[in-house]
Scaffold this motif. Sequence first.
Motif, PDB file in Angstrom:
ATOM      1  N   ILE A  11       0.842  -1.204   0.000  1.00 43.78           N
ATOM      2  CA  ILE A  11       0.000   0.000   0.000  1.00 43.78           C
ATOM      3  C   ILE A  11       0.879   1.257   0.000  1.00 43.78           C
ATOM      4  CG2 ILE A  11      -1.730   1.310   1.320  1.00 43.78           C
ATOM      5  CD1 ILE A  11      -2.913  -1.184   0.005  1.00 43.78           C
ATOM      6  N   ALA A  12       1.920   1.258   0.829  1.00 42.84           N
ATOM      7  CA  ALA A  12       2.787   2.445   0.919  1.00 42.84           C
ATOM      8  C   ALA A  12       3.481   2.725  -0.409  1.00 42.84           C
ATOM      9  CB  ALA A  12       3.817   2.246   2.019  1.00 42.84           C
ATOM     10  N   ASN A  13       3.866   1.667  -1.110  1.00 39.62           N
ATOM     11  CA  ASN A  13       4.593   1.843  -2.369  1.00 39.62           C
ATOM     12  C   ASN A  13       3.693   1.853  -3.603  1.00 39.62           C
ATOM     13  OD1 ASN A  13       7.129   2.071  -1.164  1.00 39.62           O
ATOM     14  ND2 ASN A  13       7.212  -0.154  -0.900  1.00 39.62           N
ATOM     15  N   PRO A  58       7.900   6.948   6.629  1.00 39.57           N
ATOM     16  CA  PRO A  58       7.748   8.398   6.828  1.00 39.57           C
ATOM     17  C   PRO A  58       7.922   9.194   5.534  1.00 39.57           C
ATOM     18  CG  PRO A  58       9.753   7.559   7.887  1.00 39.57           C
ATOM     19  CD  PRO A  58       8.992   6.382   7.431  1.00 39.57           C
ATOM     20  N   GLU A  59       8.572   8.586   4.538  1.00 40.00           N
ATOM     21  CA  GLU A  59       8.792   9.288   3.264  1.00 40.00           C
ATOM     22  C   GLU A  59       7.524   9.345   2.403  1.00 40.00           C
ATOM     23  OE1 GLU A  59       9.885   6.363   4.096  1.00 40.00           O
ATOM     24  OE2 GLU A  59       9.557   4.940   2.458  1.00 40.00           O
ATOM     25  N   THR A  85       0.130   3.012  10.909  1.00 39.34           N
ATOM     26  CA  THR A  85       1.252   2.079  10.723  1.00 39.34           C
ATOM     27  C   THR A  85       2.064   2.474   9.493  1.00 39.34           C
ATOM     28  OG1 THR A  85      -0.166   0.349  11.610  1.00 39.34           O
ATOM     29  CG2 THR A  85       1.832  -0.377  10.514  1.00 39.34           C
ATOM     30  N   ILE A  86       1.380   2.807   8.421  1.00 38.70           N
ATOM     31  CA  ILE A  86       2.086   3.194   7.195  1.00 38.70           C
ATOM     32  C   ILE A  86       2.889   4.484   7.426  1.00 38.70           C
ATOM     33  CG2 ILE A  86       1.723   4.090   4.850  1.00 38.70           C
ATOM     34  CD1 ILE A  86      -0.289   1.974   4.421  1.00 38.70           C
ATOM     35  N   LYS A  87       2.259   5.428   8.110  1.00 40.53           N
ATOM     36  CA  LYS A  87       2.965   6.697   8.358  1.00 40.53           C
ATOM     37  C   LYS A  87       4.224   6.483   9.200  1.00 40.53           C
ATOM     38  CE  LYS A  87      -0.930   9.886   7.980  1.00 40.53           C
ATOM     39  NZ  LYS A  87      -1.935  10.629   8.746  1.00 40.53           N
TER      40      LYS A  87
END
Lengths: 457, 291
Positions: free
Chosen positions: A283-285, A306-307, A300-302
């Motif tokens: 999800i983050a990528n 953090p980027e 959790t993702i944040k």
Amino acid sequence: MKKFLSAVLMLTMSLSVFAGCAKSEETPAPDAAKPASTEAPAAEEKDKNKDITLTVMTSQGWAFPAEDMLTQKFEEETGIKVDLQVVPADQYHDLLKAKLTSGEGPDIFYAQTNEFQIKTATVDPEKYCIDFSDAAWKNVMPKTRIPAVSYNDKLYGLMLWYDSPEFVYIYNKTLFEEAGIKEAPKTYEAFKAACEAIKAKGITPIYEYGAAGWHHQLPFFQIGPRYEELQPGLYKGLNDNTIKFADSKDMQKALDQINEFVQNGYYGDDYMSNDGTDKEDRIANRQAAMIQEGPAFIETIKQKYPEVTDEFGVFLVPFIDNQNYPTNPSGPAIFGYKESKNVEAVKQYFDFLTKPENLQIKLDNTSEWTNIDIAIDGVEQHFTDIEKAFKESIPREKYEIAPVLQTGTKYTNDQWMETGKDMISMFMGELTSKQVLENIDERRAKLAKSQNDPAWQ
Amino acid sequence: MKEKKFYPMYFIWPALIIYGLLCILPGIIGIYYSFTDWSSYSDKINFIGLENYKYIFTSGQDYTKYIYNTLMFTVVSNIVKIIPALFLALMLREGLKGQNFYRGVLYFPSVLPYLVIGLLFRSMLHPTTGVVNQVFGALNMDFLAQKWLTDPNFVWGSIFAVDAWRGIGYVMTIFIAGLQSIPESYYEAAKIDGAGYFSLLKHITLPMLMPSITINVVFGLTYGLKVFDIIYVLTNGGPGRMTEVVATGIFKEFSDGTYGIGSALSSILFVFMAVVGILIVGRMNEKKVEM
């Protein structure tokens, strides 16, 4: 001939070398510092306990970093050793039930339960569980959770879970905007259109993890209140066996819609091989745009990435145009094994877990949670602004129609994994939605008859 | 000629009683329970006739498919292990340099626990992150990349491949032991008479290797009919119920607490294995008489 045989042998050897080259999944390390031990008991007490080892059995899906930290703290404080056994989620309940029925249960075990299930298949409380009716920690749990861990007016388990909209869709707002989707979908058609737009960008619309065995059936069960809303009296009929699952056109329609999503490729190509261990990464990528999780997933993702500058949001599962809150006062609970050789140590462990400072450790080190559903003060909750705004945006009456399907109907949660298997068979074209529902009815009848339920006689 | 008896018959009784109590009796009790509604939810056990068998063969839970899968696994897994193992055994008796090392490497997977094999291959065969598809990708052969453990067209093939990877070394070791017991003088005599490699194989090696082949087939059949571990760790019966076998079904029923149905499934397996066992032992005895 010898040369030929040698060449073949060398080729075989070379191929076998690859066997050890599997890419390892990264396991997130607990990021919080090790908790300091609180009151140390007398050295002699610790010495007395040094030969005691408690076995604690849990599923991979519930083995948060906090569990390790708490067991370590317990060992330091009491001298009692804890052997934490984590079992893959798709095998957990089978293995637990096999251990209990064979008389080799672990001292402490986790089990998914609810008001109906406590009386049915999973643990058989009177046979296997320690009676905690007199435990001082009884009041730690809110009243709504007590029925899920009680049987015949006796308390058998401890349920420490969170009070959040469990398993709603978390979506990448920024990505939605880039794909021209202006607002979170509220109907099936809008949901489908959003998925199509995301897919057109070469991104998997929904990250699903079928290999875990427990996650892909959530959309069907979480919209239980919608079935009741469309057919009032459905839950009652299902519980007194005057209505069958297979009779519900709405359930069939929901299954057909979920299947349509799979066939349209909205779950991606590898959903049946995914076990969820890389869900944050996907999800983050931006490898996927949505996932069915709780709102804490965004935090959790944040924290882990953090980027990442994308904004995330939350929406209700919109199959068959559902807009009801997934009310679910159930979850995994902890039980003590009645036949344990260390019953007193087990009770000590439960007392330890329910101390406010340890509840705080549990909450602070479980990144999937923003709060812990307890009825006592002394624990600082971490509800997020997104979560608060989301809950406030849903009308009160949409909370109260019914709980989710697996909690509101008998013999349903007991066959969670089996229903998941049937749904995979449906995705593969081996079963129709109607047959999936008929199989649920058949298994409900089998369980009900084995328990002499008068409604099924 | 009357066979001379050294020991009286009653010497066999202690062994027979222990065997009967520990092996035969539980089987018979299991068959009895298969006709009851025995479950973990009630202390009462009622006789219900053939209800459990009726449920197995007529319900929508696909138990007949489990039986079919078990038989199919038994046949195919034996073929994919015995033939390559024989081939490897022949290679490794040819006096290759470092043959003991190769034997060791090939036998090594047999001693690995199934759990380790399951974790290893589930990771290797993942369609996106697994090394197998990544190697194909690196070699620009993406068309060979597959969803090995979740695609209905490949899942059984993947299970057979992993099972063969684990089991070939064991089967090969039995063949090597058999090959080493064939006197070298037979080959020398045949070579003097002008026999080539394939003539030696056909007329000396394979006939002399029959006892080893029989042992491997018997072991393979009993392993195949009881198969559980490799399926459980690789697919847990999935995708859907596609790779469920009788043993995973029994495990499921017992863990659900529906012991009566589990006993019925066990009894079907028990009877089938007994019939196959008697036929094979009978066949082996016939051969012994012929020899």
